[in-house]
Design a protein around this motif. Structure first.
Motif, PDB file in Angstrom:
ATOM      1  N   LEU A 196       0.833  -1.200   0.000  1.00 22.34           N
ATOM      2  CA  LEU A 196       0.000   0.000   0.000  1.00 22.34           C
ATOM      3  C   LEU A 196       0.869   1.253   0.000  1.00 22.34           C
ATOM      4  O   LEU A 196       0.571   2.233  -0.703  1.00 22.34           O
ATOM      5  N   ASN A 197       1.950   1.246   0.743  1.00 25.29           N
ATOM      6  CA  ASN A 197       2.854   2.398   0.799  1.00 25.29           C
ATOM      7  C   ASN A 197       3.431   2.710  -0.583  1.00 25.29           C
ATOM      8  O   ASN A 197       3.658   3.875  -0.928  1.00 25.29           O
ATOM      9  N   LYS A 198       3.662   1.682  -1.382  1.00 24.93           N
ATOM     10  CA  LYS A 198       4.174   1.882  -2.737  1.00 24.93           C
ATOM     11  C   LYS A 198       3.115   2.467  -3.666  1.00 24.93           C
ATOM     12  O   LYS A 198       3.423   3.194  -4.611  1.00 24.93           O
ATOM     13  N   ILE A 199       1.845   2.136  -3.401  1.00 24.98           N
ATOM     14  CA  ILE A 199       0.748   2.589  -4.256  1.00 24.98           C
ATOM     15  C   ILE A 199       0.401   4.054  -3.993  1.00 24.98           C
ATOM     16  O   ILE A 199       0.095   4.805  -4.917  1.00 24.98           O
ATOM     17  N   LEU A 200       0.469   4.467  -2.725  1.00 23.56           N
ATOM     18  CA  LEU A 200       0.066   5.831  -2.364  1.00 23.56           C
ATOM     19  C   LEU A 200       1.091   6.856  -2.836  1.00 23.56           C
ATOM     20  O   LEU A 200       2.289   6.590  -2.861  1.00 23.56           O
ATOM     21  N   ASN A 201       0.608   8.040  -3.209  1.00 29.23           N
ATOM     22  CA  ASN A 201       1.515   9.104  -3.640  1.00 29.23           C
ATOM     23  C   ASN A 201       1.848  10.040  -2.479  1.00 29.23           C
ATOM     24  O   ASN A 201       1.368   9.863  -1.356  1.00 29.23           O
ATOM     25  N   PHE A 202       2.665  11.034  -2.775  1.00 30.87           N
ATOM     26  CA  PHE A 202       3.148  11.944  -1.726  1.00 30.87           C
ATOM     27  C   PHE A 202       1.998  12.653  -1.017  1.00 30.87           C
ATOM     28  O   PHE A 202       1.979  12.771   0.211  1.00 30.87           O
ATOM     29  N   MET A 203       1.018  13.125  -1.793  1.00 29.49           N
ATOM     30  CA  MET A 203      -0.100  13.866  -1.208  1.00 29.49           C
ATOM     31  C   MET A 203      -0.933  12.969  -0.290  1.00 29.49           C
ATOM     32  O   MET A 203      -1.458  13.434   0.723  1.00 29.49           O
ATOM     33  N   ASP A 204      -1.070  11.685  -0.654  1.00 28.20           N
ATOM     34  CA  ASP A 204      -1.809  10.746   0.198  1.00 28.20           C
ATOM     35  C   ASP A 204      -1.146  10.611   1.567  1.00 28.20           C
ATOM     36  O   ASP A 204      -1.822  10.413   2.582  1.00 28.20           O
ATOM     37  N   LYS A 205       0.188  10.720   1.583  1.00 25.88           N
ATOM     38  CA  LYS A 205       0.959  10.444   2.797  1.00 25.88           C
ATOM     39  C   LYS A 205       1.125  11.654   3.721  1.00 25.88           C
ATOM     40  O   LYS A 205       1.702  11.532   4.799  1.00 25.88           O
TER      41      LYS A 205
END
Length: 466
Positions: free
Chosen positions: A190-199
């Motif tokens: 999931l961490n690989k799928i999410l982008n910077f703004m998601d995080k």
């Protein structure tokens, strides 16, 4: 009891007990290692209070004289209320999974306030009954140990949080991810799928980014991870409760933005006239009133309209299945709002849930779990025969295997819906006709009634298996 007892194929992971099927009943054994824990919780009325609050499935302690022969060596055997239809998280909608997650957290909070906790956080420990989630794994409860951490944290993230986040943040259904790995959606993935703004979110950064980092460090240097864990201070109970409540508040706010879909507005956009739709409703009602099925499955349920008619007409329990996530989501909200004994499930009938897990026995396939007394299959045959190139005889063999009595709709090639399907593909369906369909159906069943809908060439066949 008669000697008709066998162990549930998925019941091998828990050292506290096992699940058995016995003459239509669900029995749970309490292993020696778990007897003290069970008796202490029973003495404190933890089980009774959990059942009374609607968190836990009801159960009785079986008298020794009623033990099946295979279970005579156990001192404690429980008889649990049976859930007729077992479903899996990869067959649930976003809101079903969300409600299951909140139920799990509410239960954990309730238990912790009584100095008890859940030993794990498997989404498979929750089922749906009358539109509501219920916790079914009795042996998951244990006494709270002062200073202990949330042992089910990682599993909760994989089984509940991560699948919900991929829906909330990326507008992607969790179902194929979860079906592809019955352990849930891996945090590192999931961490690989999410982008910077998601995080940027504090919660996402804490429970996805940082957890992913720690998990990867554990893989690289497990010894160092063990040493860090050994140096950890006790986790205060107030902190434990705060964490659970924080999760609950966060998950309660997660939403999935619906996309346009085939059946999302089915009740407004369909090829039926009011007269033919009304006639169809009456036929379904008459069929169910005559059969009075204990269990009925509605294949291709669309918005759940006919599932509700089935319940109103005397069906005791209904499973409503469709491949359209919006339609199933709407059906679930109706079921929940009206407290219906209706279980909506998101399943592609051309590629349903398979047997999988350990030895391909841990999680049963769709057909293995959903044998019913009766089936209604309205306007789905063309999706499989025309849409998926399923031969007519194979479709008939497949559908009659669900139950003895059935109501099946045939959509002729001249129908507008079929014509739309054929506009984008070659018409290779030379045997697709009313005459041939009826011939194949009559080979395996007795056709009890044949209804031609008004203002339409569509036909409803009522049949009974020979």
């Amino acid at each position: 009891m008669q000697n008709d007892t066998f162990k549930e194929s998925s019941s091998f992971r828990d050292n506290f007990g096992s699940v058995y099927h016995s003459n239509g009943n669900i029995l749970r054994t309490v292993n020696k290692v778990a007897e003290k824990n069970f008796n202490n919780l029973k003495k404190k009325n933890i089980f009774k209070n959990s059942i009374d609050k609607g968190f836990l499935i009801d159960f009785d302690i079986l008298e020794k004289k009623l033990y099946p022969k295979q279970l005579q060596n156990y001192d404690i055997v429980l008889k649990a209320k049976k859930i007729s239809f077992i479903s899996y998280p990869y067959e649930w909608t976003f809101n079903q999974l969300k409600d299951a997650a909140i139920h799990h957290l509410n239960f954990q909070i309730f238990l912790l306030e009584s100095n008890c906790v859940l030993r794990d956080s498997s989404a498979f420990n929750i089922q749906f009954y009358k539109g509501r989630p219920i916790f079914i794994d009795i042996m998951s409860l244990k006494e709270y140990e002062d200073g202990e951490y949330w042992n089910g944290y990682k599993q909760f993230c994989e089984n509940f949080l991560n699948p919900l986040l991929i829906g909330h943040l990326k507008n992607i259904e969790h179902n194929n991810f979860f079906r592809g790995s019955i352990e849930g959606l891996d945090t590192v993935l999931l961490n690989k799928i999410l982008n910077f703004m998601d995080k940027i979110s504090f919660n996402v950064f804490t429970h996805v980014v940082l957890q992913s980092k720690f998990l990867q460090q554990d893989i690289k240097n497990p010894k160092a991870t063990r040493e860090k864990k050994n140096r950890l201070k006790k986790f205060k109970k107030t902190s434990y409760l705060f964490m659970l409540n924080q999760f609950k508040s966060w998950i309660s706010k997660l939403e999935f933005k619906k996309n346009k879909s085939i059946w999302g507005k089915y009740e407004k956009n369909n090829t039926y006239s009011e007269k033919s739709l009304s006639e169809k409703e009456k036929i379904v009602s008459q069929f169910v009133k005559k059969i009075q099925p204990q269990k009925l499955i509605d294949l291709g349920c669309n918005n759940g309209q006919f599932s509700k008619i089935a319940l109103d007409s005397g069906a005791k329990e209904v499973v409503a299945v469709d491949f359209d996530i919006n339609a199933i989501s709407n059906t679930y909200e109706i079921s929940k709002k009206n407290n219906l004994n209706l279980l909506p499930l998101f399943i592609d009938l051309s590629n349903p849930s398979p047997n999988q897990g350990w030895r391909q026995l841990e999680r049963q396939g769709f057909k293995e779990r959903f044998e019913c007394n009766a089936v209604i299959a309205l306007a789905i045959e063309h999706h499989l025969i025309i849409g998926k190139n399923v031969p007519i005889n194979e479709f008939i063999d497949w559908i009659i295997d669900f139950g003895k009595f059935g109501l099946l709709e045939f959509i002729p090639k001249e129908d507008e819906t079929v014509q739309d399907m054929l506009s984008t593909k070659e018409d290779i369906y030379l045997d697709y006709s009313e005459k041939n369909f009826e011939k194949e159906l009559s080979i395996k069943t007795k056709i009890v009634n044949k209804y031609r809908l008004a203002d339409s060439q569509r036909i409803l066949y009522e049949y009974e298996i020979l």
